[in-house]
Design a protein around this motif. Structure first.
Motif, PDB file in Angstrom:
ATOM      1  N   TRP A  49     -70.219  65.828  13.790  1.00 14.92           N
ATOM      2  CA  TRP A  49     -69.396  66.507  14.787  1.00 14.92           C
ATOM      3  C   TRP A  49     -67.997  65.907  14.717  1.00 14.92           C
ATOM      4  CZ3 TRP A  49     -69.693  65.283  20.707  1.00 14.92           C
ATOM      5  CH2 TRP A  49     -68.898  66.154  21.417  1.00 14.92           C
ATOM      6  N   TYR A  50     -67.035  66.823  14.418  1.00 17.63           N
ATOM      7  CA  TYR A  50     -65.637  66.426  14.416  1.00 17.63           C
ATOM      8  C   TYR A  50     -65.089  66.817  15.769  1.00 17.63           C
ATOM      9  CZ  TYR A  50     -65.246  65.467   9.370  1.00 17.63           C
ATOM     10  OH  TYR A  50     -65.340  64.951   8.111  1.00 17.63           O
ATOM     11  N   THR A  51     -64.511  65.833  16.466  1.00 16.19           N
ATOM     12  CA  THR A  51     -64.057  66.139  17.811  1.00 16.19           C
ATOM     13  C   THR A  51     -62.843  65.323  18.182  1.00 16.19           C
ATOM     14  OG1 THR A  51     -64.723  66.224  20.146  1.00 16.19           O
ATOM     15  CG2 THR A  51     -65.613  64.424  18.836  1.00 16.19           C
ATOM     16  N   SER A  52     -62.127  65.849  19.159  1.00 13.07           N
ATOM     17  CA  SER A  52     -60.970  65.116  19.685  1.00 13.07           C
ATOM     18  C   SER A  52     -61.235  64.589  21.081  1.00 13.07           C
ATOM     19  CB  SER A  52     -59.729  66.028  19.709  1.00 13.07           C
ATOM     20  OG  SER A  52     -59.933  67.112  20.635  1.00 13.07           O
ATOM     21  N   ILE A  53     -62.429  64.912  21.600  1.00 14.47           N
ATOM     22  CA  ILE A  53     -62.680  64.391  22.954  1.00 14.47           C
ATOM     23  C   ILE A  53     -62.907  62.879  22.820  1.00 14.47           C
ATOM     24  CG2 ILE A  53     -63.657  66.547  23.724  1.00 14.47           C
ATOM     25  CD1 ILE A  53     -66.418  65.257  23.665  1.00 14.47           C
ATOM     26  N   GLN A  55     -64.143  59.257  22.518  1.00 17.84           N
ATOM     27  CA  GLN A  55     -65.347  58.798  21.818  1.00 17.84           C
ATOM     28  C   GLN A  55     -66.509  58.589  22.763  1.00 17.84           C
ATOM     29  OE1 GLN A  55     -65.551  57.950  18.266  1.00 17.84           O
ATOM     30  NE2 GLN A  55     -67.717  57.967  18.769  1.00 17.84           N
ATOM     31  N   ARG A  56     -66.166  57.967  23.880  1.00 19.23           N
ATOM     32  CA  ARG A  56     -67.241  57.637  24.806  1.00 19.23           C
ATOM     33  C   ARG A  56     -67.906  58.907  25.328  1.00 19.23           C
ATOM     34  NH1 ARG A  56     -62.400  57.031  27.489  1.00 19.23           N
ATOM     35  NH2 ARG A  56     -62.226  57.985  29.563  1.00 19.23           N
ATOM     36  N   HIS A  57     -67.061  59.911  25.525  1.00 18.46           N
ATOM     37  CA  HIS A  57     -67.633  61.166  26.003  1.00 18.46           C
ATOM     38  C   HIS A  57     -68.451  61.803  24.900  1.00 18.46           C
ATOM     39  CE1 HIS A  57     -63.946  61.258  28.887  1.00 18.46           C
ATOM     40  NE2 HIS A  57     -64.921  60.466  29.361  1.00 18.46           N
ATOM     41  N   ALA A  58     -67.900  61.754  23.712  1.00 17.29           N
ATOM     42  CA  ALA A  58     -68.571  62.365  22.568  1.00 17.29           C
ATOM     43  C   ALA A  58     -69.926  61.687  22.349  1.00 17.29           C
ATOM     44  CB  ALA A  58     -67.698  62.228  21.327  1.00 17.29           C
ATOM     45  N   ASP A  59     -69.964  60.369  22.505  1.00 21.60           N
ATOM     46  CA  ASP A  59     -71.221  59.647  22.306  1.00 21.60           C
ATOM     47  C   ASP A  59     -72.283  60.107  23.269  1.00 21.60           C
ATOM     48  OD1 ASP A  59     -69.608  56.448  21.554  1.00 21.60           O
ATOM     49  OD2 ASP A  59     -70.228  58.128  20.249  1.00 21.60           O
ATOM     50  N   ARG A  60     -71.871  60.287  24.462  1.00 27.22           N
ATOM     51  CA  ARG A  60     -72.852  60.666  25.470  1.00 27.22           C
ATOM     52  C   ARG A  60     -73.391  62.054  25.244  1.00 27.22           C
ATOM     53  NH1 ARG A  60     -70.420  58.037  30.984  1.00 27.22           N
ATOM     54  NH2 ARG A  60     -69.960  56.015  30.023  1.00 27.22           N
ATOM     55  N   ILE A  75     -70.522  61.299  14.878  1.00 31.36           N
ATOM     56  CA  ILE A  75     -69.265  61.713  15.491  1.00 31.36           C
ATOM     57  C   ILE A  75     -68.108  61.206  14.652  1.00 31.36           C
ATOM     58  CG2 ILE A  75     -67.799  61.543  17.535  1.00 31.36           C
ATOM     59  CD1 ILE A  75     -70.473  61.023  19.083  1.00 31.36           C
ATOM     60  N   ILE A  76     -67.251  62.137  14.328  1.00 33.89           N
ATOM     61  CA  ILE A  76     -65.957  61.777  13.725  1.00 33.89           C
ATOM     62  C   ILE A  76     -64.927  62.142  14.761  1.00 33.89           C
ATOM     63  CG2 ILE A  76     -64.353  62.104  11.820  1.00 33.89           C
ATOM     64  CD1 ILE A  76     -67.060  60.943  10.923  1.00 33.89           C
ATOM     65  N   ARG A  77     -64.335  61.139  15.329  1.00 34.59           N
ATOM     66  CA  ARG A  77     -63.430  61.437  16.436  1.00 34.59           C
ATOM     67  C   ARG A  77     -62.021  61.063  16.076  1.00 34.59           C
ATOM     68  NH1 ARG A  77     -59.351  59.623  19.870  1.00 34.59           N
ATOM     69  NH2 ARG A  77     -59.249  61.189  21.545  1.00 34.59           N
ATOM     70  N   GLY A  78     -61.061  61.816  16.541  1.00 35.09           N
ATOM     71  CA  GLY A  78     -59.654  61.521  16.355  1.00 35.09           C
ATOM     72  C   GLY A  78     -58.847  62.458  17.223  1.00 35.09           C
ATOM     73  N   SER A  79     -57.557  62.234  17.212  1.00 31.56           N
ATOM     74  CA  SER A  79     -56.729  63.150  18.013  1.00 31.56           C
ATOM     75  C   SER A  79     -56.763  64.529  17.326  1.00 31.56           C
ATOM     76  CB  SER A  79     -55.311  62.618  18.131  1.00 31.56           C
ATOM     77  OG  SER A  79     -54.762  62.414  16.846  1.00 31.56           O
ATOM     78  N   THR A  80     -56.384  65.518  18.074  1.00 34.64           N
ATOM     79  CA  THR A  80     -56.557  66.918  17.685  1.00 34.64           C
ATOM     80  C   THR A  80     -56.037  67.199  16.288  1.00 34.64           C
ATOM     81  OG1 THR A  80     -56.496  67.617  19.982  1.00 34.64           O
ATOM     82  CG2 THR A  80     -55.984  69.290  18.346  1.00 34.64           C
ATOM     83  N   LYS A  84     -57.798  67.970  12.706  1.00 34.06           N
ATOM     84  CA  LYS A  84     -57.507  69.235  12.009  1.00 34.06           C
ATOM     85  C   LYS A  84     -57.081  68.953  10.598  1.00 34.06           C
ATOM     86  CE  LYS A  84     -54.335  73.153  11.971  1.00 34.06           C
ATOM     87  NZ  LYS A  84     -53.136  73.790  12.568  1.00 34.06           N
ATOM     88  N   GLU A  85     -56.203  68.007  10.463  1.00 33.86           N
ATOM     89  CA  GLU A  85     -55.670  67.666   9.143  1.00 33.86           C
ATOM     90  C   GLU A  85     -56.780  67.174   8.232  1.00 33.86           C
ATOM     91  OE1 GLU A  85     -52.131  65.258   9.499  1.00 33.86           O
ATOM     92  OE2 GLU A  85     -52.369  64.548   7.453  1.00 33.86           O
ATOM     93  N   ARG A  86     -57.617  66.395   8.793  1.00 30.88           N
ATOM     94  CA  ARG A  86     -58.718  65.864   7.995  1.00 30.88           C
ATOM     95  C   ARG A  86     -59.645  66.960   7.532  1.00 30.88           C
ATOM     96  NH1 ARG A  86     -62.809  60.824   9.107  1.00 30.88           N
ATOM     97  NH2 ARG A  86     -64.477  61.597   7.702  1.00 30.88           N
TER      98      ARG A  86
END
Lengths: 350, 715
Positions: A49-53, A55-60, A75-80, A84-86
C-alpha cells in the motif's frame, strides 16, 4: 585458635554474608535476559500500500485489515507528491510494488486512470460514495479534508477571518505554510484559492507576506504553538481537530466563508498489482464502513461515505463552503506548473 | 571441651542464641516472604493483566498493533511475565510475545477480555506468568535475607560478645585473677577495675574488703607471730590435741622434749609413751571449765610436771585441748633443797645457838679443869681423871667447831685460808662419821698452802669430795686418800684450761678405791642434778657445787676414774703469799702479865672463870656481867684498864657495840672479843672495828694468855 584470628574470621564471615546477601538481592544478579519472540497474526498473503497518510494511521489501518483478513499490508508511506513520483517512476520502469494507492491528490488518480495504470474493480462499496467523490470502478475518496487557517487563541485575540486577511501587514512574516512540493494538500489549497482569489492573492501572500514554509504538518503546528508564527495559512481541519480536540491545545481553526479548499484522498488499485486478490480485499476494506470508520477515527479526516457519520466536534461539511477543483483534469495538469509558480512567487519574497 | 570460664560460656551462649535467631528468623522470614511474594504475585498478576488489558483496549480499538507489540514486548521486561498473547474479539491472534525457551507447564496462564467503553469486548489478552520466576524470587529474597540476617546476627553477636567481654567478662576475669592471686601469703592484690557502674562498685568493695582482710591478716599474723614467738620462746612444753587426742600442735620445747614433731599422733603415746589415755587427762574436765591446773608425775620418766590445760573451742563446736607442761622436777628438787637448806639453816641456827652456849659451857669445863689441874699433881688419879675431862672437853670443843663449820651460813667471806687446816678439820669430822671399813690417809707435802678463799666453801669442797669418795666405797670399803701439794702449772697445762693462768697452785687430791665411774658418768659428773644414786640419796648437786666453787676461786677441778678401781679428783687453786703463818700449837707458851683487864661476860660462871684465869696469869681483873655497867665503869675510868675482854652476845649492849662505845671513849684501848659463837662477828669484822683480837670459846688458859699477851704487847 588465636582470638584475633578468630575474630578476623568472624568479620570475614560477616562480610561474606552481607556480600552474598547483596548479591542475592533480586535484580543484582545479572542473569542474561531470555530472548523475546514476537509473533503476529498469521498471514495468508500480502498487499503493498502506497500512501501519504501518516504512518501511524496507515499501520493501524493495515493492522485492522490484517487481523480481519490475515493479509499483511506492506506500507510505503511518503508525502503525496513523493509517492506519486515514486509510483510513476516504478510504473515507468515497469517495476512497481504498489498494489493499492491512497494519496491526497485527485490529480494523480486522474492521471493514473488516464494513463491506464488503475485497475478497474467494481467494489461493492462504490455505491456508498457520492458521484463527485468517486470514479466508479477506478477510484473512490478514501478520505477528504478541508484546508483552513489556524491560530493560537491564547496569543491572538483577533485572528484573520478571510483568506485575504492574510495579506494584512499585521501578519507579515507571521504566516506559516506547508511545502507545496511535497504536500498535496498545499497544492490543492493553492490551486483552489488561486481559482477563487486569483494568483495575485498568492503572489502577495508568498512574496510580500513572507510566509514561512514547513515541510511537515507537525512542524507547522509546533511553530504555531511556540509563537514562531501567528497564523498557519495552511492547516487542515482534521489537524485543527487533532490539536484542539484531541490534544487540547490552544490551536483554533479559521474557516473562511469564501471557501474551504476540499482535498480528496482517493484510493485505487494499481493495475500492475501482483496481488490482485489481496489488493481488492484491501480496497474493499478501505471503502468499507469499518475501514471508513477506522480512517475517520484515526486521521480525523472526513469519510465521504454517506453512511459514515462525521466525528463529533469536527465542523460539519454541510456548514462549510467547500471548494472543489472545477476541472479535475486541469487540476491534474496544472500541478507542475502551479508548484513552480508557487516556488517562484515564494522566491520573490523580500 | 570443658566450658569452665565465663568467656567460653558467654561465647557459646551468644553463638547458640545467634544460631537460633538466624534459624528462627530465616524460617519465619522465608514463610513471610513466600506468603508475601505469593500475595504480591497475585496482586501483580491482577494488576498486570488489568493494566495490559486496559492499555490494549484503545490500541486494539485503533488497530495500533505496533503499540500493541511494544506494549506486550515491554511487558515481558517484567520477569514475572513470560508470555503475552493478544487476540481480537474473534479470537484471532493479533500479537504475541514470549520469552524463548519457556515451557508452558512453567507458566501460570491468565486470560482476560479487552473491553472499551464504546465497543465493549474488542479482544482478549492471555498472559503467562512465570512460576519459576516467582519461585526464584522467593528463593533469592529468602537467600538474600538469610545471608543478610546471618551477617547481621553474626555482627550483632560479635558486637555483643565484644561489649560483654569489655564491660563484664574482662573485669570479672580481672576479678578472678586477683582472687586467684590472693592467698594468705599475698593479700596485696587488688582488682584493677575503676568504673562507676556496678562492677566498679563491686571491685571497689572487693578492694576495700581485701585491704581490710590484709590489714586484719597482718594484725592476725603479727598476733600469731607474737603468740608463736611466745610459744616457741617458752621453756615450757606446750601442745594442743584434738578431741580424739591427736596432737595438733607442739611448740619447740615440746618437740625437744619428745624428740620429734609428733603431729597427728596420740598425745599420750608421743609425750608419755602410754598406750592409752593418761589417767590424769583433763580433757573431759576442761569441757566444763575454762582451765585446769594440777601436778603429775610422769609414769616413765618420773619427772614432775605442772599441767595447765584449757579448752580451745572451735567454730564448728569441737574442742581441742591446750596443755602446758612445766617440768617442775628441778623446781621440786630445788624446793627440796631449799627445805633441806632451810632445815640446815635451822640446824645451823640451832647449832649456832647451841654452840654458843655449849662453848660457854665448855669454856667453863675446860677452864675450871685447867685451873684444877694446876692445883693437883697430873700423875695423880684425880689429875689423870681431870686430864681425861680436859681431853673430852677439847674433843667437845672440836666437835662444836665442826658442827659450826658444817652449819655455817653461805655468806662468802674470802680470806687467806690455810689448806692443811681445812683438811685437818674435815678429816677430824670424817673420822667420826665414816665406817671403819674406809681407811683415811692424808699426805700433805706443802710449802705454801695458803689460798685466797672462803673457808666454808673450801670446807664444802673437801666435804663433798670426801663424801662422794666414801659413798663409792660404802659397800666394800676402801682407802680414802687426801693429798695436798704445791705445783707449778705451765702454759702447756693451762692451755687446756682457759679459766686458769700459769703459776703456783695448791693441788688438792681426793682419791678413793671405790667402784669407779664409767666414761659416760665421768663426763657428766659435774652436771647439776646428775646423779647415779637413787632418788632421795643425793641431789646431784654436790660435785656441781664443788665445780662452781673451784671455778669461782679461779681454779680447776679434774676427775679421773677407772671402773672397779676407783676415782680421783684434783683441785687446783692458786696460792697466795703466805703473810700469816698459822701458829703451831706446840709453839704456844703460857704468857703472863700485870696489866689491868676489864672482863665482861653476861654469864656469871664465865665471868668468874675468866677472872680466875686472868688473875692466875697475873693480871688485875675487873669482871662484870653487864656490858652497860662495864661501859659506865670504863667511862668513869677509861685509863684504869689496859685491856678489855668482852663476850659478843650479851643482852643490852653486845660485845661489838660495847667495843665501839669503848673506842669512842678511848680509841687506843685494846679490845678482845671472846665469844662462844656469833654469826654477826668475824675476825675481819673485828679488825675492821679496831678490835685487837677475836677469839672463840672455849679457850685454854694457854690460848687465852697468848692472845692477851699479844694484844697487850701490840698496844
Amino acid at each position: 585458635m588465636n582470638k584475633s584470628i578468630f575474630i578476623a574470621l568472624l568479620m570475614l564471615f560477616w562480610g561474606l554474608c552481607f556480600a552474598l546477601s547483596y548479591f542475592f538481592i533480586p535484580g543484582n544478579i545479572n542473569k542474561p535476559k531470555p530472548k523475546i519472540i514476537v509473533n503476529s497474526t498469521p498471514t495468508s498473503g500480502s498487499v503493498t500500500w502506497y500512501t501519504s497518510i501518516p504512518q501511524r494511521h496507515a499501520d493501524r489501518i493495515a493492522n485492522a485489515f490484517k487481523i480481519k483478513t490475515g493479509i499483511d499490508v506492506k506500507i510505503i508511506r511518503g508525502s503525496t507528491f513523493l509517492i506519486k513520483e515514486r509510483l510513476m517512476s516504478e510504473i515507468k520502469n515497469n517495476d512497481t510494488w504498489a498494489d493499492v494507492i491512497t494519496i491526497a491528490d485527485i490529480g494523480t488518480f486522474i492521471e493514473l486512470k488516464n494513463q491506464g495504470h488503475l485497475m478497474e474493480y467494481g467494489s461493492q462499496y462504490y455505491k456508498n460514495f457520492p458521484k463527485k467523490y468517486k470514479d466508479k470502478g477506478y477510484w473512490a475518496a478514501f478520505a477528504g479534508f478541508g484546508m483552513c487557517m489556524a491560530y493560537d487563541e491564547s496569543r491572538i485575540d483577533t485572528p484573520p477571518q478571510h483568506w485575504t486577511d492574510l495579506l494584512n501587514e499585521r501578519w507579515r512574516g507571521r504566516i506559516g505554510l506547508e511545502d507545496i512540493n511535497t504536500a498535496g494538500s498545499q497544492y490543492g489549497q493553492y490551486y483552489m484559492l488561486r481559482e477563487k482569489l486569483g494568483v495575485k492573492f498568492w503572489e502577495k501572500l508568498l512574496s510580500i507576506q513572507k510566509p514561512k514554509i514547513y515541510y511537515r504538518t507537525e512542524a507547522l503546528a509546533d511553530a504555531l504553538l511556540k509563537g514562531k508564527i501567528d497564523i498557519a495559512g495552511q492547516f487542515s481541519i482534521h489537524t485543527v481537530y487533532d490539536y484542539k480536540v484531541k490534544r487540547k491545545t490552544s490551536i483554533k481553526g479559521i474557516y473562511p466563508k469564501e471557501g474551504i479548499p476540499f482535498i480528496l484522498n482517493p484510493v485505487a488499485i494499481i493495475k500492475q498489482t501482483a496481488h490482485l486478490k489481496e489488493a481488492t480485499a484491501f480496497f474493499d476494506f478501505l471503502l468499507s464502513g469499518k475501514g471508513q470508520q477506522l480512517m475517520q477515527n484515526l486521521t480525523y479526516k472526513y469519510s465521504l461515505q454517506e453512511c459514515t457519520a462525521p466525528l463529533a466536534g469536527i465542523p460539519s461539511l454541510n456548514n462549510l463552503n467547500l471548494l472543489h477543483p472545477e476541472n479535475k483534469t486541469k487540476y491534474a495538469e496544472k500541478q507542475s506548473e502551479y508548484i513552480r509558480e508557487f516556488n517562484s512567487l515564494f522566491q520573490k519574497r523580500e | 571441651m570443658k566450658i569452665d570460664s565465663l568467656n567460653k560460656k558467654t561465647f557459646l551462649l551468644i553463638l547458640i542464641i545467634t544460631v537460633f535467631c538466624i534459624s528462627g528468623f530465616v524460617f519465619m522470614i522465608s514463610k513471610i516472604i513466600k506468603k508475601q511474594a505469593t500475595s504480591t504475585y497475585k496482586i501483580d498478576k491482577e494488576t498486570s493483566i488489568e493494566l495490559l488489558s486496559y492499555s490494549l483496549g484503545p490500541m486494539l480499538n485503533s488497530y495500533d498493533y505496533k503499540q500493541v507489540e511494544q506494549l506486550i514486548t515491554s511487558a515481558l521486561n517484567y520477569e514475572k511475565i513470560a508470555s503475552v498473547r493478544v487476540f481480537d474479539n474473534s479470537g484471532t491472534l493479533i500479537k504475541s510475545a514470549a520469552r524463548q525457551n519457556i515451557a508452558t507447564k512453567d507458566l501460570d496462564m491468565e486470560k482476560r477480555k479487552i473491553t472499551t467503553s464504546l465497543e465493549g469486548i474488542i479482544g482478549s489478552i492471555e498472559i503467562g506468568f512465570s512460576k519459576k520466576y516467582i519461585n526464584e524470587r522467593i528463593q533469592t529474597v529468602t537467600t538474600a535475607l538469610s545471608f543478610g540476617l546471618m551477617g547481621g546476627f553474626v555482627l550483632l553477636g560479635l558486637s555483643l560478645y565484644v561489649l560483654m567481654r569489655h564491660y563484664i567478662i574482662k573485669p570479672l576475669e580481672s576479678f578472678t585473677n586477683t582472687v586467684k592471686e590472693m592467698n594468705f601469703k599475698n593479700l596485696s592484690s587488688r582488682v584493677k577495675v575503676y568504673r562507676k557502674d556496678e562492677i566498679g562498685t563491686l571491685a571497689a568493695g572487693f578492694n576495700q574488703m581485701a585491704k581490710n582482710l590484709e590489714t586484719s591478716h597482718m594484725v592476725l599474723q603479727e598476733s600469731e607471730n607474737k603468740y608463736r614467738s611466745m610459744m616457741e620462746a617458752m621453756n615450757d612444753a606446750v601442745y594442743i590435741c584434738s578431741s580424739d587426742y591427736k596432737i595438733e600442735y607442739m611448740n619447740p620445747a615440746m618437740i625437744k622434749k619428745t624428740g620429734q614433731d609428733a603431729l597427728g599422733t596420740s598425745c599420750f603415746k608421743a609425750i608419755f609413751d602410754l598406750d592409752k589415755k593418761c589417767s590424769w587427762c583433763p580433757y573431759d574436765e576442761i569441757q566444763h571449765r575454762k582451765s585446769l591446773a594440777f601436778d603429775v608425775v610422769s609414769p616413765h620418766s618420773k619427772r614432775s610436771y605442772h599441767v595447765s590445760s584449757a579448752a580451745i573451742i572451735h567454730r564448728d563446736g569441737t574442742n581441742s585441748m591446750l596443755v602446758v607442761l612445766r617440768d617442775t622436777t628441778e623446781l621440786k628438787n630445788l624446793e627440796a633443797q631449799l627445805i633441806q637448806a632451810q632445815k640446815m639453816e635451822s640446824i645451823g641456827t640451832l647449832a649456832a645457838g647451841i654452840a654458843h652456849d655449849f662453848n660457854n659451857i665448855l669454856f667453863a669445863i675446860i677452864g675450871y679443869t685447867e685451873m684444877a689441874l694446876q692445883n693437883i699433881s697430873v700423875d695423880s688419879k684425880l689429875g689423870k681423871n681431870l686430864n681425861k675431862v680436859l681431853q673430852a672437853g677439847e674433843r667437845a670443843k672440836d666437835l662444836v667447831k665442826q658442827i659450826l663449820a658444817f652449819s655455817r651460813k653461805s655468806e662468802e667471806e674470802r680470806k687467806p685460808v690455810t689448806g692443811h687446816l681445812i683438811v685437818n678439820e674435815v678429816l677430824k669430822f670424817l673420822r667420826s662419821s665414816l665406817p671403819a671399813t674406809i681407811q683415811i690417809r692424808q699426805q700433805i707435802e706443802i710449802g705454801n698452802d695458803t689460798v685466797w678463799a672462803d673457808s666454808t666453801q673450801m670446807h664444802q669442797i673437801l666435804m663433798n669430795l670426801c663424801t662422794n669418795a666414801s659413798h663409792a666405797m660404802m659397800e666394800k670399803g676402801g682407802i680414802l686418800q687426801i693429798s695436798l701439794e704445791n705445783v707449778e702449772l705451765d702454759l702447756k697445762f693451762t692451755a687446756l684450761y682457759p679459766d686458769i693462768t700459769p703459776g703456783s697452785y695448791l693441788k688438792l687430791t681426793v682419791s678413793d678405791t671405790g667402784q669407779g665411774m664409767s666414761p659416760y658418768v665421768l663426763n657428766r659428773i659435774f652436771e647439776p642434778y646428775f646423779t647415779t644414786k637413787e632418788k632421795g640419796s643425793g641431789t646431784g648437786l654436790g660435785l656441781a657445787v664443788v665445780h662452781g666453787i673451784v671455778k669461782s676461786h679461779n681454779g680447776i677441778i679434774k676427775a679421773e676414774s677407772q671402773q672397779g678401781k676407783g676415782s680421783a679428783f684434783y683441785v687446783y687453786l692458786p696460792v697466795i703469799d703466805n703473810k700469816e703463818k698459822p701458829k703451831k700449837e706446840s709453839e704456844k707458851l703460857e704468857c703472863t702479865g700485870n696489866e689491868s683487864i676489864l672482863f665482861v661476860d653476861d654469864e656469871d660462871t664465865l665471868v668468874d672463870l675468866g677472872k680466875q684465869l686472868l688473875k692466875r696469869l697475873g693480871y688485875a681483873v675487873v669482871a662484870m656481867t653487864s656490858s652497860v655497867e662495864a661501859l659506865e665503869l670504863f667511862r668513869r675510868k677509861p685509863d684504869q684498864f689496859d685491856l678489855v675482854i668482852t663476850d659478843m652476845t650479851m643482852p643490852g649492849l653486845t660485845g661489838d657495840m660495847l667495843a665501839k662505845e669503848l673506842k669512842k671513849i678511848r680509841a687506843d684501848i685494846p679490845i678482845i672479843i671472846c665469844t662462844g659463837y656469833s654469826s654477826g662477828m668475824s675476825e675481819y669484822k673485828a679488825n675492821a672495828m679496831g678490835i685487837s683480837a677475836f677469839i672463840m670459846k672455849p679457850l685454854t688458859m694457854k690460848d687465852l694468855s697468848v692472845v692477851v699477851r699479844n694484844v697487850l704487847d701490840k698496844a
